[in-house]
Design a protein around this motif. Structure first.
Motif, mmCIF file in Angstrom:
data_model
loop_
_atom_site.group_PDB
_atom_site.id
_atom_site.type_symbol
_atom_site.label_atom_id
_atom_site.label_comp_id
_atom_site.label_asym_id
_atom_site.label_seq_id
_atom_site.Cartn_x
_atom_site.Cartn_y
_atom_site.Cartn_z
ATOM 1 N N ALA A 276 -32.542 29.102 -28.947
ATOM 2 C CA ALA A 276 -32.996 27.766 -29.330
ATOM 3 C C ALA A 276 -33.209 26.864 -28.115
ATOM 4 C CB ALA A 276 -32.011 27.145 -30.314
ATOM 5 N N ARG A 277 -32.130 26.284 -27.574
ATOM 6 C CA ARG A 277 -32.254 25.283 -26.510
ATOM 7 C C ARG A 277 -32.959 25.798 -25.270
ATOM 8 N NH1 ARG A 277 -25.982 24.091 -26.768
ATOM 9 N NH2 ARG A 277 -26.126 26.275 -27.382
ATOM 10 N N SER A 278 -32.553 26.939 -24.776
ATOM 11 C CA SER A 278 -33.157 27.458 -23.542
ATOM 12 C C SER A 278 -34.617 27.835 -23.757
ATOM 13 C CB SER A 278 -32.358 28.647 -23.003
ATOM 14 O OG SER A 278 -32.168 29.635 -23.999
ATOM 15 N N VAL A 279 -34.935 28.337 -24.942
ATOM 16 C CA VAL A 279 -36.322 28.693 -25.257
ATOM 17 C C VAL A 279 -37.170 27.424 -25.379
ATOM 18 C CG1 VAL A 279 -37.834 29.830 -26.918
ATOM 19 C CG2 VAL A 279 -35.626 30.849 -26.361
ATOM 20 N N LEU A 280 -36.637 26.393 -26.023
ATOM 21 C CA LEU A 280 -37.344 25.119 -26.096
ATOM 22 C C LEU A 280 -37.596 24.567 -24.695
ATOM 23 C CD1 LEU A 280 -35.514 23.332 -29.065
ATOM 24 C CD2 LEU A 280 -37.946 23.962 -28.978
ATOM 25 N N ALA A 281 -36.593 24.625 -23.829
ATOM 26 C CA ALA A 281 -36.748 24.122 -22.465
ATOM 27 C C ALA A 281 -37.825 24.906 -21.714
ATOM 28 C CB ALA A 281 -35.411 24.199 -21.724
ATOM 29 N N GLU A 282 -37.848 26.215 -21.904
ATOM 30 C CA GLU A 282 -38.873 27.041 -21.263
ATOM 31 C C GLU A 282 -40.265 26.588 -21.703
ATOM 32 O OE1 GLU A 282 -40.293 31.743 -21.033
ATOM 33 O OE2 GLU A 282 -38.614 31.197 -22.312
ATOM 34 N N ALA A 283 -40.458 26.415 -22.997
ATOM 35 C CA ALA A 283 -41.765 26.002 -23.515
ATOM 36 C C ALA A 283 -42.143 24.613 -23.014
ATOM 37 C CB ALA A 283 -41.746 26.035 -25.045
ATOM 38 N N LEU A 284 -41.185 23.712 -22.999
ATOM 39 C CA LEU A 284 -41.457 22.347 -22.548
ATOM 40 C C LEU A 284 -41.793 22.307 -21.056
ATOM 41 C CD1 LEU A 284 -38.648 20.644 -24.615
ATOM 42 C CD2 LEU A 284 -41.118 20.162 -24.839
ATOM 43 N N MET A 285 -41.085 23.083 -20.248
ATOM 44 C CA MET A 285 -41.384 23.102 -18.814
ATOM 45 C C MET A 285 -42.756 23.717 -18.558
ATOM 46 S SD MET A 285 -40.651 22.217 -15.764
ATOM 47 C CE MET A 285 -38.919 21.883 -15.457
ATOM 48 N N HIS A 286 -43.112 24.753 -19.310
ATOM 49 C CA HIS A 286 -44.468 25.311 -19.186
ATOM 50 C C HIS A 286 -45.503 24.219 -19.434
ATOM 51 C CE1 HIS A 286 -44.194 29.590 -18.468
ATOM 52 N NE2 HIS A 286 -43.305 29.746 -19.440
ATOM 53 N N HIS A 287 -45.260 23.428 -20.469
ATOM 54 C CA HIS A 287 -46.211 22.390 -20.849
ATOM 55 C C HIS A 287 -46.258 21.261 -19.816
ATOM 56 C CE1 HIS A 287 -48.548 19.697 -23.344
ATOM 57 N NE2 HIS A 287 -47.621 18.771 -23.171
ATOM 58 N N TYR A 288 -45.120 20.671 -19.524
ATOM 59 C CA TYR A 288 -45.103 19.512 -18.639
ATOM 60 C C TYR A 288 -45.231 19.890 -17.164
ATOM 61 C CZ TYR A 288 -43.871 16.748 -22.685
ATOM 62 O OH TYR A 288 -43.895 16.141 -23.905
ATOM 63 N N GLY A 289 -44.796 21.082 -16.800
ATOM 64 C CA GLY A 289 -44.886 21.526 -15.408
ATOM 65 C C GLY A 289 -46.286 21.926 -15.000
ATOM 66 N N ARG A 290 -47.130 22.205 -15.951
ATOM 67 C CA ARG A 290 -48.558 22.487 -15.764
ATOM 68 C C ARG A 290 -48.891 23.219 -14.467
ATOM 69 N NH1 ARG A 290 -48.765 17.487 -18.390
ATOM 70 N NH2 ARG A 290 -49.906 17.586 -20.345
ATOM 71 N N GLY A 291 -48.396 24.434 -14.354
ATOM 72 C CA GLY A 291 -48.739 25.259 -13.208
ATOM 73 C C GLY A 291 -47.914 25.020 -11.966
ATOM 74 N N GLU A 292 -47.151 23.930 -11.920
ATOM 75 C CA GLU A 292 -46.274 23.680 -10.778
ATOM 76 C C GLU A 292 -44.946 24.401 -10.941
ATOM 77 O OE1 GLU A 292 -45.900 19.585 -9.577
ATOM 78 O OE2 GLU A 292 -47.936 19.155 -10.275
ATOM 79 N N PHE A 293 -44.678 24.875 -12.167
ATOM 80 C CA PHE A 293 -43.431 25.560 -12.475
ATOM 81 C C PHE A 293 -43.700 26.815 -13.282
ATOM 82 C CE2 PHE A 293 -42.038 21.381 -11.495
ATOM 83 C CZ PHE A 293 -40.767 21.533 -10.963
ATOM 84 N N ASN A 294 -43.017 27.884 -12.921
ATOM 85 C CA ASN A 294 -42.918 29.068 -13.764
ATOM 86 C C ASN A 294 -41.583 28.934 -14.471
ATOM 87 O OD1 ASN A 294 -45.311 30.331 -12.788
ATOM 88 N ND2 ASN A 294 -44.188 30.953 -10.967
ATOM 89 N N ALA A 295 -41.614 28.819 -15.775
ATOM 90 C CA ALA A 295 -40.386 28.604 -16.529
ATOM 91 C C ALA A 295 -39.975 29.878 -17.246
ATOM 92 C CB ALA A 295 -40.589 27.475 -17.535
#
Length: 162
Positions: free
Chosen positions: A15-34
């Protein structure tokens, strides 16, 4: 500049870690590999976590519950950041992470543990996503390339308290 690699860990990685992964992918927009992982993965992603991703218009395909061992071996990506998103995982003896990442505890109440009506459970997932969104956005507002490791670790730990 290469993308930063960030790992979100929790006990079950459902749940939480998977949500964080998806959110970082979205907001990090290529600056982060989550990535996300768990110390004792459940083997499945919680259906309400996937539903929350969809409600936020985030991709929800391809996520899986996996062990943190996948991120501690010689073929694992070098990690820049590792965030625990639950207190239980924060208290466990973690593997040695490749890359010597900066770590912080961003504990979030477990939405999968909520008992009650469907609406109460959905609200718990929305609240978890909201907390994680705020913290990720705060992290992304930091001048990561201008802070030394000690200052950056301090800032990231402070974000985890918000």
């Amino acid at each position: 500049m290469k993308p930063y690699n960030v790992l979100f860990i929790c006990t079950g990685n459902s749940a939480r870690s998977v949500l964080a992964e998806a959110l970082m992918h979205h907001y990090g927009r290529g600056e982060f590999n989550a990535y996300s992982a768990g110390s004792h993965p459940t083997g499945t992603v919680h259906p309400l976590a996937l539903a929350q991703m969809r409600s936020l218009r985030l991709p929800s395909d391809g996520f899986r519950s996996k062990s943190w061992d996948e991120f501690s071996g010689p073929i694992a990506p070098p990690l820049d950041f590792v965030f625990t998103v639950c207190d239980k995982a924060a208290g466990e003896a973690c593997p040695i992470w490749p890359g010597g990442p900066i770590t912080a505890n961003w504990s979030v109440p477990d939405p999968a543990a909520v008992q009650g009506t469907d609406e109460q459970k959905q609200l718990a997932f929305r609240e978890a996503a909201s907390i994680l969104t705020r913290r990720i956005q705060l992290m992304l507002s930091l001048p990561l390339d201008k802070l030394d490791d000690i200052s950056l670790q301090h800032e990231l730990r402070e974000i985890g308290k918000q």
